[in-house]
Design an enzyme around this catalytic site. Structure first.
Site, PDB file in Angstrom:
ATOM      1  N   ASN A 150       0.893  -1.167   0.000  1.00 56.06           N
ATOM      2  CA  ASN A 150       0.000   0.000   0.000  1.00 56.06           C
ATOM      3  C   ASN A 150       0.928   1.212   0.000  1.00 56.06           C
ATOM      4  OD1 ASN A 150      -2.372  -1.551   0.234  1.00 56.06           O
ATOM      5  ND2 ASN A 150      -2.149  -1.656   2.452  1.00 56.06           N
ATOM      6  N   LYS A 228       0.584  -3.765  -6.013  1.00 56.09           N
ATOM      7  CA  LYS A 228      -0.750  -4.133  -5.539  1.00 56.09           C
ATOM      8  C   LYS A 228      -1.697  -3.215  -6.288  1.00 56.09           C
ATOM      9  CE  LYS A 228      -3.596  -4.106  -1.305  1.00 56.09           C
ATOM     10  NZ  LYS A 228      -3.583  -4.067   0.181  1.00 56.09           N
ATOM     11  N   GLU A 232      -8.192  -3.605  -2.601  1.00 54.81           N
ATOM     12  CA  GLU A 232      -8.378  -2.808  -1.378  1.00 54.81           C
ATOM     13  C   GLU A 232      -8.109  -1.320  -1.651  1.00 54.81           C
ATOM     14  OE1 GLU A 232      -5.958  -4.908   1.553  1.00 54.81           O
ATOM     15  OE2 GLU A 232      -7.628  -6.273   1.933  1.00 54.81           O
ATOM     16  N   ARG A 265       0.703  -8.620  -7.649  1.00 55.75           N
ATOM     17  CA  ARG A 265       0.011  -9.435  -6.634  1.00 55.75           C
ATOM     18  C   ARG A 265      -1.383  -9.835  -7.101  1.00 55.75           C
ATOM     19  NH1 ARG A 265      -0.808  -7.139  -1.528  1.00 55.75           N
ATOM     20  NH2 ARG A 265      -0.174  -8.941  -0.308  1.00 55.75           N
ATOM     21  N   ARG A 282     -15.982 -14.379  -1.818  1.00 54.19           N
ATOM     22  CA  ARG A 282     -14.633 -13.803  -1.977  1.00 54.19           C
ATOM     23  C   ARG A 282     -13.553 -14.797  -2.423  1.00 54.19           C
ATOM     24  NH1 ARG A 282     -11.383 -10.279   2.620  1.00 54.19           N
ATOM     25  NH2 ARG A 282      -9.302 -10.920   1.989  1.00 54.19           N
ATOM     26  N   LYS A 306      -1.033 -15.300  -2.757  1.00 53.86           N
ATOM     27  CA  LYS A 306      -1.009 -15.723  -1.346  1.00 53.86           C
ATOM     28  C   LYS A 306      -1.300 -17.222  -1.271  1.00 53.86           C
ATOM     29  CE  LYS A 306      -2.279 -11.313   0.775  1.00 53.86           C
ATOM     30  NZ  LYS A 306      -3.013 -10.596   1.830  1.00 53.86           N
ATOM     31  N   ASP A 311      -6.761 -14.757   2.959  1.00 51.66           N
ATOM     32  CA  ASP A 311      -5.789 -13.768   3.399  1.00 51.66           C
ATOM     33  C   ASP A 311      -5.036 -14.258   4.639  1.00 51.66           C
ATOM     34  OD1 ASP A 311      -4.395 -11.493   3.922  1.00 51.66           O
ATOM     35  OD2 ASP A 311      -6.102 -10.273   4.511  1.00 51.66           O
ATOM     36  N   GLU A 333       3.255 -16.391  -2.008  1.00 48.14           N
ATOM     37  CA  GLU A 333       3.415 -15.391  -0.944  1.00 48.14           C
ATOM     38  C   GLU A 333       2.937 -15.943   0.386  1.00 48.14           C
ATOM     39  OE1 GLU A 333       1.977 -11.362  -1.824  1.00 48.14           O
ATOM     40  OE2 GLU A 333       1.396 -11.090   0.276  1.00 48.14           O
ATOM     41  N   GLU A 339      -0.081 -11.819  11.379  1.00 49.78           N
ATOM     42  CA  GLU A 339      -1.264 -10.959  11.467  1.00 49.78           C
ATOM     43  C   GLU A 339      -2.460 -11.684  12.079  1.00 49.78           C
ATOM     44  OE1 GLU A 339      -2.323  -9.243   7.709  1.00 49.78           O
ATOM     45  OE2 GLU A 339      -4.179  -8.387   8.477  1.00 49.78           O
ATOM     46  N   GLU A 439      -4.301 -23.212  16.153  1.00 56.14           N
ATOM     47  CA  GLU A 439      -5.467 -23.495  15.308  1.00 56.14           C
ATOM     48  C   GLU A 439      -6.619 -24.041  16.159  1.00 56.14           C
ATOM     49  OE1 GLU A 439      -4.565 -26.257  12.178  1.00 56.14           O
ATOM     50  OE2 GLU A 439      -6.495 -25.961  11.196  1.00 56.14           O
TER      51      GLU A 439
END
Ligand code: GCV
Length: 605
Positions: A150, A228, A232, A265, A282, A306, A311, A333, A339, A439
């Site tokens: 970003n 990117k 988003e 990406r 999605r 990814k 995500d 990726e 995160e 998990e």
């Protein structure tokens, strides 16, 4: 300033190092003498180590000698056999993507502020950047993307007014074989006086070509640009009615004369979805965007995908693009920054995940491997001292994806701490099992997004339910999950027939992905005879219990300070997090289902 592994390399690196060979000589002298070097340019990044009398000979290409020196250090300090024959990296591009902003913040960073940006400028301690180069080279990472995908102002200027600063920074990392990449803003021509960023407009093409020429004049070995776009709210070719191949190729052609790569990406989806609309799903988005473009990308484009279609969730199937695209160079990726996986507070060792992914997609399906960095300005670079493992192992995994995850973890433990054999085995097991425990107490069975919005730490089963991000569990009093078979959204049909069939059938679907692919009633009977709701309860109770056991193991390790206190402090937070997940998720499903726990444990009303 501590160097995360290789604690025996106490000496700072001199700032006079110019080339990887200089760095290799310096490093080798720290541990083994005599070491002779033979430059064999044809070996490139490859190397060969041989015993020679009392010492060793390391032969290699320009950067290979440096990698050879580190391999020698690793072998000697781990008490392992020297690697035999010529060693070459499996993936030519082994990159970390740093989501560093020029104001010094790091998007999804959990180890302090940026190591090289502050106050909208480059701002760093050169000695520390040399240590960084050393750390990356020691595990074979050869590209660092310096700024956030970003691209926030003034990061656009990294390929404009800030080029001299970029060049100086590149110069510090160059002796360590680390080349820079820059994230660029697709709409930059608009900010520089053009009235369009349309990739088919000849003025735009000329503008990027001239930019690329200027960039390579300043940083001749730049690895390329990372983009990117149309993702988003980032600008991209769609605004001009152009597709992603048209956008990527335009930039790739500006880089091609300089040998640069254009990494594009594939993280593309509608982030303005209406939650009421069940027809949009999605995970389907990237495949729908890129499959029709297969074969349309230039050779120096790498489509960076990814590992999963969402995500970096705790558990996702591999992106179907890895199985579908046949004529598109792909990059894989991962995200080292945790995160959604504990934010460098909770333990989450990633090597088992990477191995699972490359085993599933075939390691030769991709030609590049990238990971979102977990580095920052914290004294120990990673926040949690054990989070260093993920960067260490990532580099070695990118070099040799056949490496055994347990061996990578053991090697890191051995190089970082002087432990007894029992302690080393305990630490290795603790880390090896940490992903499964996380998990279990957070998101078993492939249920994604029950996480606190924005922060992405801690439970919030309704947090993403009525938002625009396309992230729904659709839980009600009867059932939970989304039907992604052909009867539902059809996502499972994006896989090759055998896999599609397996995923689409709840009886055959891997249990750890059951609620990713299916909407099931709470009374659904699992393979071991338990009901779905009972399994949800059991996993959360057992996961939290396993976290308690991890805390006891950690205490018994008696690590050296300051790691002991730091790890203990973070473990206390992990336990709070684990209990919170257990209780929130169990209560959430209990309220809906009304089902009692068969074992009579406490579920709060
Ligand atoms: C850099 C997720 C993260 C964003 C990140 C994005 C991406 O949505 O939450 O912080 O943006 O992924 O990978 O581009």
């Amino acid at each position: 300033m501590r160097y995360a592994w290789l604690p025996m390399l106490k000496k700072p690196v001199p700032d006079t190092l110019q080339r990887p060979l200089d760095a290799a000589k310096f490093e080798a002298r720290q541990i083994a003498d005599p070491v002779c070097f033979a430059l064999e340019p044809a070996l490139g990044e490859g190397y060969r180590i041989e015993k020679a009398g009392d010492g060793y000979t390391v032969a290699g290409g320009e950067t290979g000698v440096l990698y050879g020196a580190y391999a020698l250090i690793r072998a000697l300090s781990c008490g392992e056999a020297l690697p035999e024959g010529v060693q070459r990296p499996y993936y030519p591009l082994r990159m970390i993507n740093c989501w560093d902003n020029m104001d010094g913040s790091i998007e999804r960073g959990y180890a302090g502020r940026s190591l090289w940006f502050e106050g909208d400028a480059f701002h760093y301690d050169p000695a520390r950047i040399r240590q960084l180069g050393r750390m990356l080279a020691s595990v074979g990472i050869n590209v660092l993307c310096v700024n956030n995908v970003n691209v926030h102002w003034p990061a656009q200027q990294l390929i404009g007014d800030l080029l001299p600063d970029l060049a100086a920074f590149a110069g510090i990392l160059r002796p360590f074989g680390v080349r820079l990449m820059v994230s660029v803003d697709f709409s930059m021509p608009l900010q520089c006086g053009l009235d369009t960023a349309d990739p088919l407009d000849s003025r735009v093409q000329a503008w990027w070509k001239q930019r690329a020429d200027a960039v390579y004049a300043a940083v001749p070995d730049l690895a390329g640009f990372l983009v990117k776009a149309d993702s988003e709210h980032r600008p991209g070719p769609n605004a001009y009615g152009r597709d992603h191949a048209q956008g990527a190729n335009m930039l790739a052609r500006a880089l091609a004369p300089h040998g640069g790569a254009l990494v594009w990406r594939a993280f593309v989806y509608n982030c303005l979805q209406d939650w009421r609309d069940h027809s949009v799903d999605r995970p389907c988005a990237a495949y729908e965007t890129y499959m029709p473009l297969d074969g349309s990308f230039d050779d120096n484009v790498i489509l960076q995908i990814k590992n999963g279609p969402y995500d970096f969730q705790v558990r996702e199937p591999e992106s179907p693009l890895f199985f579908g695209l046949r004529h598109t160079p792909m990059g894989l990726e991962f995200q080292l920054a945790q995160e959604y996986t504990g934010q460098q507070i909770d333990l989450y060792a990633m090597p088992p995940l990477w191995r699972e992914v490359t085993d599933a997609i075939g390691k030769d399906t991709v030609r590049a491997i990238a990971a979102v960095s977990n580095l920052g300005r914290d004294e120990n670079w990673f926040g949690h001292p054990f989070a260093a493992l993920n960067l260490f192992a990532f580099g070695l995994f990118a070099w040799d994806p056949d490496g055994d995850p347990a061996a990578l973890i053991r090697c890191w433990a051995r190089m970082t701490y002087a432990l007894t054999a029992d302690q080393e085995a305990a630490l290795t097991d603790l880390l090896l099992g940490s992903r499964a425990v996380y998990e279990r107490y957070t998101a078993p069975l492939g249920l994604c997004w029950m996480v606190r919005p924005d922060k992405h730490y801690g439970p919030s089963p309704y947090g993403y339910e009525f938002q625009a991000w396309g992230t729904y569990n659709r839980a009600d009093r009867d059932a939970v999950g989304v039907d992604r078979s052909g009867r539902g959204t059809g996502y499972a049909c994006q896989y090759p027939p055998e896999l599609a069939e397996r995923y689409a059938d709840p009886e055959k679907c891997p249990e750890n992905l059951l609620l990713f692919f299916h909407r099931l009633p709470y009374g659904f009977v699992m393979r071991d005879g338990r009901t779905l709701i009972q399994r949800i309860y059991d996993d959360h109770f057992e996961g939290a219990q396993q976290a308690e056991a991890m805390a006891r193991t950690l205490e018994a390790l008696e690590l050296p300070e300051p790691d002991r206190s730091e790890a203990a402090r973070r473990m206390e937070k992990q336990l709070i997090n684990a209990r919170e997940w257990r209780d929130v998720i169990n209560t959430f499903f209990h309220r809906f289902s009304g089902a009692a726990d068969e074992k009579g444990r406490v579920i709060y009303p």
